[in-house]
Design a protein around this motif. Structure first.
Motif, PDB file in Angstrom:
ATOM      1  N   LEU A 508      63.605 -64.366  37.507  1.00 46.92           N
ATOM      2  CA  LEU A 508      63.786 -63.369  36.461  1.00 46.92           C
ATOM      3  C   LEU A 508      62.916 -62.142  36.741  1.00 46.92           C
ATOM      4  CD1 LEU A 508      65.334 -63.630  33.700  1.00 46.92           C
ATOM      5  CD2 LEU A 508      63.077 -63.934  32.683  1.00 46.92           C
ATOM      6  N   THR A 509      63.477 -60.944  36.536  1.00 45.19           N
ATOM      7  CA  THR A 509      62.666 -59.733  36.639  1.00 45.19           C
ATOM      8  C   THR A 509      62.233 -59.331  35.241  1.00 45.19           C
ATOM      9  OG1 THR A 509      64.016 -59.056  38.492  1.00 45.19           O
ATOM     10  CG2 THR A 509      62.628 -57.372  37.506  1.00 45.19           C
ATOM     11  N   VAL A 510      60.932 -59.187  35.005  1.00 46.14           N
ATOM     12  CA  VAL A 510      60.488 -58.759  33.684  1.00 46.14           C
ATOM     13  C   VAL A 510      59.946 -57.344  33.771  1.00 46.14           C
ATOM     14  CG1 VAL A 510      59.991 -61.101  32.919  1.00 46.14           C
ATOM     15  CG2 VAL A 510      58.172 -59.735  33.899  1.00 46.14           C
ATOM     16  N   GLU A 511      60.021 -56.648  32.641  1.00 46.02           N
ATOM     17  CA  GLU A 511      59.723 -55.216  32.653  1.00 46.02           C
ATOM     18  C   GLU A 511      58.296 -54.904  32.213  1.00 46.02           C
ATOM     19  OE1 GLU A 511      61.748 -53.153  33.913  1.00 46.02           O
ATOM     20  OE2 GLU A 511      63.499 -54.442  34.059  1.00 46.02           O
ATOM     21  N   ASN A 512      57.689 -55.783  31.376  1.00 48.94           N
ATOM     22  CA  ASN A 512      56.334 -55.430  30.956  1.00 48.94           C
ATOM     23  C   ASN A 512      55.392 -56.621  31.016  1.00 48.94           C
ATOM     24  OD1 ASN A 512      55.912 -56.679  28.206  1.00 48.94           O
ATOM     25  ND2 ASN A 512      57.839 -55.575  27.869  1.00 48.94           N
ATOM     26  N   GLU A 513      54.096 -56.312  31.116  1.00 52.83           N
ATOM     27  CA  GLU A 513      53.110 -57.349  31.392  1.00 52.83           C
ATOM     28  C   GLU A 513      52.884 -58.277  30.205  1.00 52.83           C
ATOM     29  OE1 GLU A 513      49.623 -55.374  32.779  1.00 52.83           O
ATOM     30  OE2 GLU A 513      49.891 -53.679  31.457  1.00 52.83           O
ATOM     31  N   ALA A 562      54.696 -53.959  40.229  1.00 49.78           N
ATOM     32  CA  ALA A 562      53.255 -53.797  40.008  1.00 49.78           C
ATOM     33  C   ALA A 562      52.969 -52.583  39.125  1.00 49.78           C
ATOM     34  CB  ALA A 562      52.537 -53.673  41.348  1.00 49.78           C
ATOM     35  N   ALA A 563      53.789 -51.537  39.279  1.00 52.95           N
ATOM     36  CA  ALA A 563      53.574 -50.320  38.488  1.00 52.95           C
ATOM     37  C   ALA A 563      53.753 -50.577  36.995  1.00 52.95           C
ATOM     38  CB  ALA A 563      54.542 -49.236  38.952  1.00 52.95           C
ATOM     39  N   ASN A 564      54.510 -51.633  36.650  1.00 49.09           N
ATOM     40  CA  ASN A 564      54.731 -51.950  35.237  1.00 49.09           C
ATOM     41  C   ASN A 564      53.650 -52.862  34.673  1.00 49.09           C
ATOM     42  OD1 ASN A 564      57.037 -50.461  35.214  1.00 49.09           O
ATOM     43  ND2 ASN A 564      58.400 -52.189  35.630  1.00 49.09           N
ATOM     44  N   ALA A 565      52.685 -53.253  35.501  1.00 51.00           N
ATOM     45  CA  ALA A 565      51.655 -54.177  35.035  1.00 51.00           C
ATOM     46  C   ALA A 565      50.264 -53.646  35.362  1.00 51.00           C
ATOM     47  CB  ALA A 565      51.871 -55.548  35.672  1.00 51.00           C
ATOM     48  N   PRO A 566      49.957 -52.424  34.901  1.00 51.48           N
ATOM     49  CA  PRO A 566      48.677 -51.807  35.300  1.00 51.48           C
ATOM     50  C   PRO A 566      47.467 -52.639  34.878  1.00 51.48           C
ATOM     51  CG  PRO A 566      49.727 -50.577  33.515  1.00 51.48           C
ATOM     52  CD  PRO A 566      50.721 -51.567  34.003  1.00 51.48           C
ATOM     53  N   PHE A 567      47.536 -53.235  33.676  1.00 53.72           N
ATOM     54  CA  PHE A 567      46.396 -53.996  33.166  1.00 53.72           C
ATOM     55  C   PHE A 567      46.154 -55.229  34.037  1.00 53.72           C
ATOM     56  CE2 PHE A 567      45.115 -57.635  30.509  1.00 53.72           C
ATOM     57  CZ  PHE A 567      43.835 -57.220  30.165  1.00 53.72           C
ATOM     58  N   LEU A 568      47.229 -55.987  34.301  1.00 55.12           N
ATOM     59  CA  LEU A 568      47.094 -57.216  35.092  1.00 55.12           C
ATOM     60  C   LEU A 568      46.654 -56.916  36.520  1.00 55.12           C
ATOM     61  CD1 LEU A 568      50.137 -59.356  33.921  1.00 55.12           C
ATOM     62  CD2 LEU A 568      47.715 -59.812  33.541  1.00 55.12           C
ATOM     63  N   VAL A 569      47.202 -55.834  37.088  1.00 53.04           N
ATOM     64  CA  VAL A 569      46.868 -55.496  38.475  1.00 53.04           C
ATOM     65  C   VAL A 569      45.362 -55.263  38.611  1.00 53.04           C
ATOM     66  CG1 VAL A 569      47.099 -53.673  40.214  1.00 53.04           C
ATOM     67  CG2 VAL A 569      49.133 -54.625  39.140  1.00 53.04           C
ATOM     68  N   LYS A 571      43.012 -56.311  36.358  1.00 47.89           N
ATOM     69  CA  LYS A 571      42.287 -57.518  35.944  1.00 47.89           C
ATOM     70  C   LYS A 571      42.280 -58.555  37.067  1.00 47.89           C
ATOM     71  CE  LYS A 571      42.172 -60.994  32.295  1.00 47.89           C
ATOM     72  NZ  LYS A 571      43.048 -62.131  32.529  1.00 47.89           N
ATOM     73  N   LEU A 572      43.396 -58.662  37.786  1.00 46.61           N
ATOM     74  CA  LEU A 572      43.501 -59.679  38.833  1.00 46.61           C
ATOM     75  C   LEU A 572      43.027 -59.156  40.188  1.00 46.61           C
ATOM     76  CD1 LEU A 572      47.015 -60.933  37.754  1.00 46.61           C
ATOM     77  CD2 LEU A 572      44.887 -62.193  37.499  1.00 46.61           C
ATOM     78  N   GLY A 573      42.642 -57.883  40.213  1.00 47.94           N
ATOM     79  CA  GLY A 573      42.118 -57.303  41.453  1.00 47.94           C
ATOM     80  C   GLY A 573      43.163 -57.229  42.556  1.00 47.94           C
ATOM     81  N   LEU A 574      44.408 -56.900  42.204  1.00 40.65           N
ATOM     82  CA  LEU A 574      45.468 -56.855  43.214  1.00 40.65           C
ATOM     83  C   LEU A 574      45.436 -55.509  43.929  1.00 40.65           C
ATOM     84  CD1 LEU A 574      48.416 -58.464  41.244  1.00 40.65           C
ATOM     85  CD2 LEU A 574      46.757 -59.562  42.734  1.00 40.65           C
TER      86      LEU A 574
END
Ligand SMILES: [Zn+2]
Length: 649
Positions: A508-513, A562-569, A571-574
């Motif tokens: 599944l492709t999801v759009e927001n974090e 990745a651009a749709n998940a700025p917070f997680l990127v 936080k997870l140090g990606l």
């Protein structure tokens, strides 16, 4: 090679360029090839056209890098592509309109060959140039497929200068210096970034051996000492008007894909330059005729009236349409013969118009009279070539090797015994890891369930599947036994249904974090792919995860840009993509960053990723079956396990 020009006020210029005793009048076009051939044309037909030069993208012929036949066989590029000895060739690292590839490195670019993405180093490219002896060459260059960032821009220029210098030095050390001429690749960047290139021309002795400039898109403002050099553009053109505007900006040579694209679509090019006069016109004229159109079914005119090409002298529109309808390959040959001829005439017209001083006026008229685009394609083309296909989704070969049946009877017997032995070993090895519910019974119906499920779940509707399974049960007489099994199957079915409801079994492709976080809380096992839409390696991961998701429905597989998940990127140090993160019971259990842990190559097996996920318990071990494999990666998986003792501890 030198340009002595006569130009129009806008900047269009006529001139001549000498390539190995052959005088090319410019503006002109070089004909793009695919794997060294001009699509649809045999070398003798190409010879008759007297094309200024053939454009050969080395990546078309570099499936096995230095072990590719083009480099291991003797002879120059002309021998390889069977071009006539007087036919100039231009060698470039990549084909025209190349597929997007990963960014270049300090000494290599990434190319897309028929057998997947490969690294082409400058050393190998120079080796190829020295071996193939083309008359013209564009050095290795870092031409980004998407707009580059601020940091990358100076690097692109630096690489252009370094790689070109290295090539020139290598040529200078051999006889090829006088026969192979170099087009300097000028990146499509603002002039402020191009200073190192201008310095190269001012300070470096080697600059005297530059034959011209190769632009990828815009022509940048140039210092006076570079204005005289021939300019080639490898820009992609959508219409003849774009070509005319490009010539107005001072381009001398273009490499149009448009000819073959029109032919593949079944379109006969019918525009001419200078354009016909306007007084006979009511509406805009078509740029080409869609020969699939029914209106040509009984049309006994040539493709273009007045044309004297090989096709138009003998064949009628109705016949060409008939051949297309029958998918007869000669249809595309006839169209290509006409279209190449039409382009040759188009450029003759352009040169004459500039010489007569009417060019800018003629371009204005052309824009006024002709439509802006070609007729839309029907999608019925000739067989697709490798570069037109999506290489990221190539399926692994599933056929059993045929050679075993050709062995002597004794060898065959030994081979069979060996195979049988392997199967038993496998079963013993892995029993402990089997799915408990499915394993604790030898009931054939449960196996049947697993088999049927694996092969049919994706295609059949639920009720059909259920009916099929339950009808099999009717064969058993013992009612108590039957009811017990039925109960068990129902439970299993409910479990699968629950998994499906949560969106498992699909990628599944999801759009927001926010959704990503929700999934890690609501599903026991979640695998998340953080991707960038332009990265080939992300597409490779996608294709593998898609396969795994279909088999491992105990786990939820999702992907998010990745651009749709700025917070997680953050936080997870990606910092590197692709990044695959695995959660079990809402805990992060594994991070797979890039391809470093996957063999660091693009063509790794799905089983490698599957095994990694298995190790981090992001997926469960599949139930073993002796007769048929539920997972096609089964065999490799076995091998990998025996190499990795950690797993058994
Ligand atoms: Zn014709």
């Amino acid at each position: 090679m030198a340009i002595s020009s006569l130009s129009s006020p806008s900047g269009a210029r006529v001139s001549s360029v000498t390539v190995k005793n052959k005088v090319l009048k410019t503006p002109c076009f070089f004909l793009p090839t695919s794997r060294g051939t001009v699509p649809h044309l045999t070398p003798d037909n190409v010879e008759e056209f007297d094309i200024p030069a053939l454009y050969v993208g080395l990546e078309d012929c570099l499936d096995r890098l230095e072990a590719s036949p083009i480099l291991t066989n003797e002879g120059t590029i002309k021998k390889w592509i069977a071009a006539p000895s007087v036919q100039p060739t231009l060698l470039a690292p990549r084909r025209t309109s190349p597929l997007p590839s990963v960014s270049a490195g300090q000494s290599h670019i990434n190319i897309v060959t028929a057998s997947g993405a490969k690294k082409l180093t400058n050393d190998l490219y120079i080796k190829a140039v020295l071996k193939l002896c083309p008359e013209l060459v564009i050095p290795l260059n870092d031409t980004p497929t998407s707009p580059p960032g601020v940091k990358r821009k100076p690097k692109i220029v630096e690489r252009s200068v370094n790689w070109t210098t290295e090539l020139l030095l290598a040529l200078k050390a051999t006889d090829a210096f006088n026969t192979t001429k170099v087009f300097f690749p000028v990146p499509d960047l603002d002039t402020q970034y191009l200073t190192p290139i201008f310095q190269f021309f001012q300070e470096n002795q080697l600059a005297n051996n530059i034959a011209g400039l190769a632009f990828s898109n815009n022509v940048n403002p140039l210092p006076a000492d570079l204005v005289g050099l021939p300019r080639l553009s490898i820009q992609k053109f959508e219409s003849p008007l774009e070509i005319l505007k490009c010539i107005q900006r001072g381009i001398d040579i273009i490499v149009p894909d448009m000819i073959t694209q029109a032919t593949d679509a079944g379109v006969a090019l019918t525009f001419s330059f200078p354009p016909p006069s306007k007084d006979v016109l009511n509406s805009k004229i078509e740029l080409g005729l869609d020969m699939w159109d029914e209106r040509f079914a009984t049309d006994m005119e040539p493709l273009q009236s007045g044309c004297v090409c090989k096709t138009c002298r003998r064949y009628k529109r109705a016949y060409v349409r008939h051949l297309l309808q029958a998918r007869e390959l000669v249809a595309w040959i006839l169209l290509q013969l006409h279209n190449v001829y039409a382009f040759t005439a188009f450029f003759q017209g352009i040169r004459a118009s500039i010489q007569e001083g009417n060019f800018d006026e003629d371009v204005r008229k052309f824009e006024e009279i002709y439509m802006t685009s070609f007729p839309a394609s029907h999608g019925f083309g000739p067989r697709k070539r490798g570069y037109q296909m999506d290489l990221t989704n190539v399926q692994p070969v599933e056929n059993k090797p045929a050679w075993i049946s050709m062995k002597s009877p004794l060898e065959k017997e030994i081979a069979n015994e060996y195979e049988a032995l392997k199967v038993t070993e496998r079963k013993e090895d892995t029993q402990d890891y089997n799915e408990p519910e499915l394993h604790n019974s030898n009931d054939p119906t449960v196996d049947l369930y697993a088999d049927t499920y694996a092969t049919q779940a994706a295609t059949e509707s639920d009720s059909e599947l259920e009916d099929a399974l339950f009808s099999q049960l009717d064969e058993f007489d013992d009612t108590a036994y039957r009811e017990q099994r039925l109960e068990m199957l129902k439970k299993e079915f409910a479990r699968v249904e629950a998994a499906k409801e949560k969106g498992h079994m699909q990628f599944l492709t999801v759009e927001n974090e926010r959704e990503v976080m929700d999934f890690t809380l609501s599903s026991k096992k979640v695998v998340i792919h953080f991707y960038h839409p332009d990265f080939i390696r992300c597409k490779i991961i996608d294709s593998h995860l898609e396969k795994i998701a279909k088999v491992h429905w105990e786990t939820k597989f999702i992907r998010i840009e990745a651009a749709n998940a700025p917070f997680l990127v953050v936080k997870l140090g990606l910092k590197v993509l692709p990044a695959v993160l695995c959660y079990v019971n809402s805990q992060l259990v594994d991070k797979i960053i890039g391809f470093a842990d996957l063999g660091n190559k693009d063509d790794f097996e799905t089983s490698l990723l599957e095994f990694r996920l298995l190790k981090s318990s992001a997926i469960d071990r599949l139930k073993e079956e002796s007769s048929s494999n539920k997972s096609i990666y089964h065999d490799e998986l076995q091998n990998n396990q025996s190499d990795d003792s950690d797993f058994f501890e």
